[in-house]
Design a protein around this motif. Structure first.
Motif, PDB file in Angstrom:
ATOM      1  N   GLU A 109       0.633  -1.222   0.016  1.00 10.06           N
ATOM      2  CA  GLU A 109      -0.010  -0.002  -0.037  1.00 10.06           C
ATOM      3  C   GLU A 109       0.858   1.371   0.092  1.00 10.06           C
ATOM      4  OE1 GLU A 109      -2.468   0.270   3.435  1.00 10.06           O
ATOM      5  OE2 GLU A 109      -0.633  -0.011   4.828  1.00 10.06           O
ATOM      6  N   ARG A 110       2.206   1.254   0.325  1.00  8.86           N
ATOM      7  CA  ARG A 110       3.102   2.495   0.369  1.00  8.86           C
ATOM      8  C   ARG A 110       3.950   2.457  -0.757  1.00  8.86           C
ATOM      9  NH1 ARG A 110       5.377   1.604   6.340  1.00  8.86           N
ATOM     10  NH2 ARG A 110       3.514   0.851   7.168  1.00  8.86           N
ATOM     11  N   ASN A 111       3.857   1.665  -1.677  1.00 10.15           N
ATOM     12  CA  ASN A 111       4.481   1.708  -3.028  1.00 10.15           C
ATOM     13  C   ASN A 111       3.904   2.552  -3.927  1.00 10.15           C
ATOM     14  OD1 ASN A 111       6.133   1.084  -5.403  1.00 10.15           O
ATOM     15  ND2 ASN A 111       6.541  -1.025  -4.599  1.00 10.15           N
TER      16      ASN A 111
ATOM     17  N   THR B 264      -5.251  -7.122   1.269  1.00 16.57           N
ATOM     18  CA  THR B 264      -5.090  -8.394   1.975  1.00 16.57           C
ATOM     19  C   THR B 264      -3.682  -8.153   2.736  1.00 16.57           C
ATOM     20  OG1 THR B 264      -4.657 -10.966   1.368  1.00 16.57           O
ATOM     21  CG2 THR B 264      -3.423  -9.191   0.073  1.00 16.57           C
ATOM     22  N   THR B 265      -3.572  -8.959   3.588  1.00 19.07           N
ATOM     23  CA  THR B 265      -2.421  -9.041   4.559  1.00 19.07           C
ATOM     24  C   THR B 265      -1.365  -9.700   3.767  1.00 19.07           C
ATOM     25  OG1 THR B 265      -3.582  -8.991   6.514  1.00 19.07           O
ATOM     26  CG2 THR B 265      -1.659  -9.415   6.917  1.00 19.07           C
ATOM     27  N   PHE B 266       0.041  -9.319   3.807  1.00 19.46           N
ATOM     28  CA  PHE B 266       1.083  -9.863   3.221  1.00 19.46           C
ATOM     29  C   PHE B 266       2.173  -9.997   4.439  1.00 19.46           C
ATOM     30  CE2 PHE B 266       5.199  -9.904   0.903  1.00 19.46           C
ATOM     31  CZ  PHE B 266       4.925 -10.669  -0.147  1.00 19.46           C
TER      32      PHE B 266
ATOM     33  N   ASP C 173      -1.223  -4.889   1.663  1.00 15.87           N
ATOM     34  CA  ASP C 173      -1.379  -4.946   0.211  1.00 15.87           C
ATOM     35  C   ASP C 173      -2.686  -4.811  -0.530  1.00 15.87           C
ATOM     36  OD1 ASP C 173       1.319  -5.535   0.318  1.00 15.87           O
ATOM     37  OD2 ASP C 173       1.319  -7.495  -0.914  1.00 15.87           O
ATOM     38  N   VAL C 174      -2.502  -3.765  -1.485  1.00 14.72           N
ATOM     39  CA  VAL C 174      -3.774  -3.605  -2.450  1.00 14.72           C
ATOM     40  C   VAL C 174      -3.800  -4.509  -3.281  1.00 14.72           C
ATOM     41  CG1 VAL C 174      -4.958  -1.857  -4.012  1.00 14.72           C
ATOM     42  CG2 VAL C 174      -3.533  -1.021  -2.061  1.00 14.72           C
TER      43      VAL C 174
END
Length: 182
Positions: free
Chosen positions: A135-137, A155-157, A166-167
């Motif tokens: 999400e921060r990329n 989702t959780t990565f 993560d998106v």
């Protein structure tokens, strides 16, 4: 698919088993460079050890349900993409990774690797291509949005013991082989 002008003296091709060692080092270096400031060193190294060993790269290259593409310049890997057909009927493909060396970004290489992954997925009958991106990329998120991917959730990565968000994004592949651009 769009024809992306690749940087001079570079080529995108299917990865070979003989690329596994170089691909392992390349992927580990880029993962550290990209996520090192957001992740504890122990979690980062745990993820790298699990996912980027030479043996793991050999297995990913040999996987008949997947395709790994490498971008090469002067016999060095400068980028790669990994796509996996996920469902029994092949309708869903996962873009597992696209990594491009920092000095080669902005030159069309990521677009060329994405085109290779889209083409492979569509040729194998996938109707959509999914991916997850940290999400921060913001650079990657903007790239995928420009390419036509739409966010469908999150989702959780896990990176080691560190849960990150993560998106989830998806691209419709229907009609992609008839020359429509990405």
């Amino acid at each position: 698919m769009t024809e992306h002008a690749l940087p001079a003296a570079s080529v995108i091709r299917r990865a070979r088993r003989s690329d596994a060692r170089a691909l392992s080092g390349f992927a580990a270096r880029l993962f550290r460079d990209t996520y090192g400031s957001d992740t504890a060193a122990s979690d980062l190294e745990s993820y790298i050890d699990k996912n980027f060993s030479t043996e793991r790269q050999e297995a990913e290259i040999a996987n008949p349900s997947a395709a790994v593409f490498v971008a090469i310049s002067d016999d060095l890997i400068i980028g790669y993409a990994d796509v996996v057909l996920r469902s029994a009927d092949g309708a869903s493909a996962l873009l597992n990774r696209i990594y491009v060396d920092a000095e080669w970004r902005g030159r069309g290489l990521a677009g060329g690797l994405l085109d290779a992954a889209i083409g492979e997925s569509a040729q194998r009958g996938a109707t959509h291509l999914e991916l997850t991106v940290f999400e921060r990329n913001s650079r990657a998120l903007a790239f995928y949005k420009r390419a036509g991917f739409a966010a469908t959730g999150s989702t959780t990565f896990m990176v080691g013991d560190d849960p990150q968000t993560d998106v989830v994004m998806q691209l419709d592949l229907i009609g992609r082989l008839d020359g429509r651009s990405v």
